[in-house]
Design a protein around this motif. Sequence first.
Motif, short mmCIF file in Angstrom:
data_model
loop_
_atom_site.label_atom_id
_atom_site.label_comp_id
_atom_site.label_asym_id
_atom_site.label_seq_id
_atom_site.Cartn_x
_atom_site.Cartn_y
_atom_site.Cartn_z
N GLN A 87 21.71 5.75 -8.16
CA GLN A 87 21.77 6.95 -7.34
C GLN A 87 23.22 7.36 -7.09
OE1 GLN A 87 19.50 5.63 -3.97
NE2 GLN A 87 17.54 6.30 -4.83
N LEU A 88 24.06 6.38 -6.82
CA LEU A 88 25.49 6.63 -6.63
C LEU A 88 26.10 7.26 -7.88
CD1 LEU A 88 28.38 6.16 -5.38
CD2 LEU A 88 28.24 3.85 -6.32
N ASP A 89 25.86 6.64 -9.02
CA ASP A 89 26.43 7.15 -10.27
C ASP A 89 25.87 8.51 -10.63
OD1 ASP A 89 27.84 4.81 -10.40
OD2 ASP A 89 26.89 4.05 -12.22
N LEU A 90 24.55 8.67 -10.46
CA LEU A 90 23.93 9.95 -10.80
C LEU A 90 24.48 11.06 -9.91
CD1 LEU A 90 21.86 11.58 -12.38
CD2 LEU A 90 20.13 10.88 -10.71
N GLY A 91 24.64 10.78 -8.63
CA GLY A 91 25.22 11.77 -7.73
C GLY A 91 26.61 12.19 -8.19
N THR A 92 27.41 11.20 -8.58
CA THR A 92 28.76 11.47 -9.06
C THR A 92 28.73 12.30 -10.34
OG1 THR A 92 29.56 9.40 -8.07
CG2 THR A 92 30.93 10.40 -9.78
N TRP A 93 27.87 11.92 -11.27
CA TRP A 93 27.79 12.62 -12.55
C TRP A 93 27.33 14.06 -12.37
CZ3 TRP A 93 26.45 9.91 -17.69
CH2 TRP A 93 27.20 8.74 -17.81
N LEU A 94 26.40 14.30 -11.47
CA LEU A 94 25.92 15.65 -11.25
C LEU A 94 27.01 16.53 -10.64
CD1 LEU A 94 22.36 14.78 -9.91
CD2 LEU A 94 22.83 16.14 -11.96
N VAL A 95 27.77 15.97 -9.74
CA VAL A 95 28.88 16.72 -9.13
C VAL A 95 29.97 17.01 -10.16
CG1 VAL A 95 30.79 16.55 -7.47
CG2 VAL A 95 28.45 15.93 -6.79
N GLU A 96 30.23 16.03 -11.03
CA GLU A 96 31.28 16.19 -12.04
C GLU A 96 30.80 16.93 -13.29
OE1 GLU A 96 32.62 12.25 -12.84
OE2 GLU A 96 33.70 12.07 -10.92
N GLY A 97 29.49 17.05 -13.46
CA GLY A 97 28.96 17.69 -14.66
C GLY A 97 29.00 16.78 -15.87
N ARG A 98 28.91 15.48 -15.67
CA ARG A 98 28.89 14.54 -16.78
C ARG A 98 27.47 14.40 -17.34
NH1 ARG A 98 31.67 8.81 -15.85
NH2 ARG A 98 30.99 8.68 -18.03
N GLY A 99 27.34 14.44 -18.64
CA GLY A 99 26.05 14.23 -19.28
C GLY A 99 25.09 15.40 -19.15
N GLY A 100 25.55 16.53 -18.67
CA GLY A 100 24.68 17.69 -18.50
C GLY A 100 25.31 18.70 -17.56
N GLU A 101 24.51 19.62 -17.09
CA GLU A 101 25.02 20.67 -16.22
C GLU A 101 25.45 20.11 -14.87
OE1 GLU A 101 22.22 23.80 -15.80
OE2 GLU A 101 22.20 24.31 -17.94
N ARG A 102 26.46 20.77 -14.29
CA ARG A 102 26.91 20.42 -12.95
C ARG A 102 25.88 20.92 -11.93
NH1 ARG A 102 32.34 19.64 -11.49
NH2 ARG A 102 32.95 20.65 -13.45
N ASP A 103 25.56 20.09 -10.95
CA ASP A 103 24.58 20.47 -9.93
C ASP A 103 25.02 19.82 -8.61
OD1 ASP A 103 22.39 20.85 -8.24
OD2 ASP A 103 20.94 20.70 -9.87
N TYR A 104 25.77 20.57 -7.82
CA TYR A 104 26.32 20.03 -6.59
C TYR A 104 25.24 19.61 -5.59
CZ TYR A 104 30.97 21.71 -7.96
OH TYR A 104 32.15 21.92 -8.61
#
Length: 320
Positions: A224-241
């Motif tokens: 959950q921590l990593d996924l939250g970070t990736w979504l904010v940064e737009g890693r591995g897909g679209e950015r979703d704050y």
Amino acid sequence: MRSRHPLAALLFAALPLVASPAAGADGDRAGEADKPSVDLQRFGEKQSDPAFGAYQRGLYITAYNLALPRAKDGDAAAQALVAEILSRGLGLPRDPAEAAKWYGKAAEAGIAEAQFQYALVLSDGKYAGPDPDRAFELMQAAADAGNRLAMFNFAQMLINREAGGTGLAKAVPYYEKAAEAGLPDAQYAMAQLYANGAAGRPRDEARAREYLILAARQNYDTAQLDLGTWLVEGRGGERDYEAGFGWMKRAAESGNVAARNRLAKLYVHGLGTEPDPIEAAAWYITARRAGLRDRDMDDFLQGLTTDEQKKAIERANRLR
């Protein structure tokens, strides 16, 4: 290009071994919240009898009394059942030493769940062993029989036994099978593998993000921590704050200290939520109380007014 194997091997080696969750119950019948998930196939093929029927209904003392004579007569499935009840303290006081004895007997008879459990016992060495070689053999046998926890643990053993990319290459198929079987620890391991590129797998952040989502949905807080970070940064897909904030908050609320610090920063900058200096300070205070220090967040705290700091401390005291 420099090999990513050493980094990936280090990440996987940092993952702990996983064991079956313990459960306890007082009296003959456990409440619904106390009852472990019932997968009687773990005990072998002999489940159509009163002992296993009682176990399935939560009548653990009855199940124990019915199974014990059969266990003493050499019935491997009954031995595994007795070990399970004693190991988890279901209706009876926990007795890990006696449970280890019965797990050992059932493991010798080829019961996969018992092989997995006894391998953990032999690795720990408190109630039998230690015997790392026998533990390795039993864990592999349980993994090859389809036990998903054994698959993950055997992968960890392979990495610990063989340094560098060799152990990791052998471990990956077991991680993958355990991930396909729905084990969040293994799903997170596969996310790390694709995030770094290792063991012949290409670096693929989109695939890594898919595995993070699977593990995060099962309340694996590091995912959950990593996924939250990736979504904010737009890693591995679209950015979703907003989604990133949501996953970070779930990880923080579960007690993940790093997530609490990162959630505080999302509140500071208003990423995925409205800016809120009091919430930001409160979440950082909880992280700092757990031993995490962040220079930027310390400076942020110092910049708050005395009244804001007081409110943040009061809010932090209400957070768990």
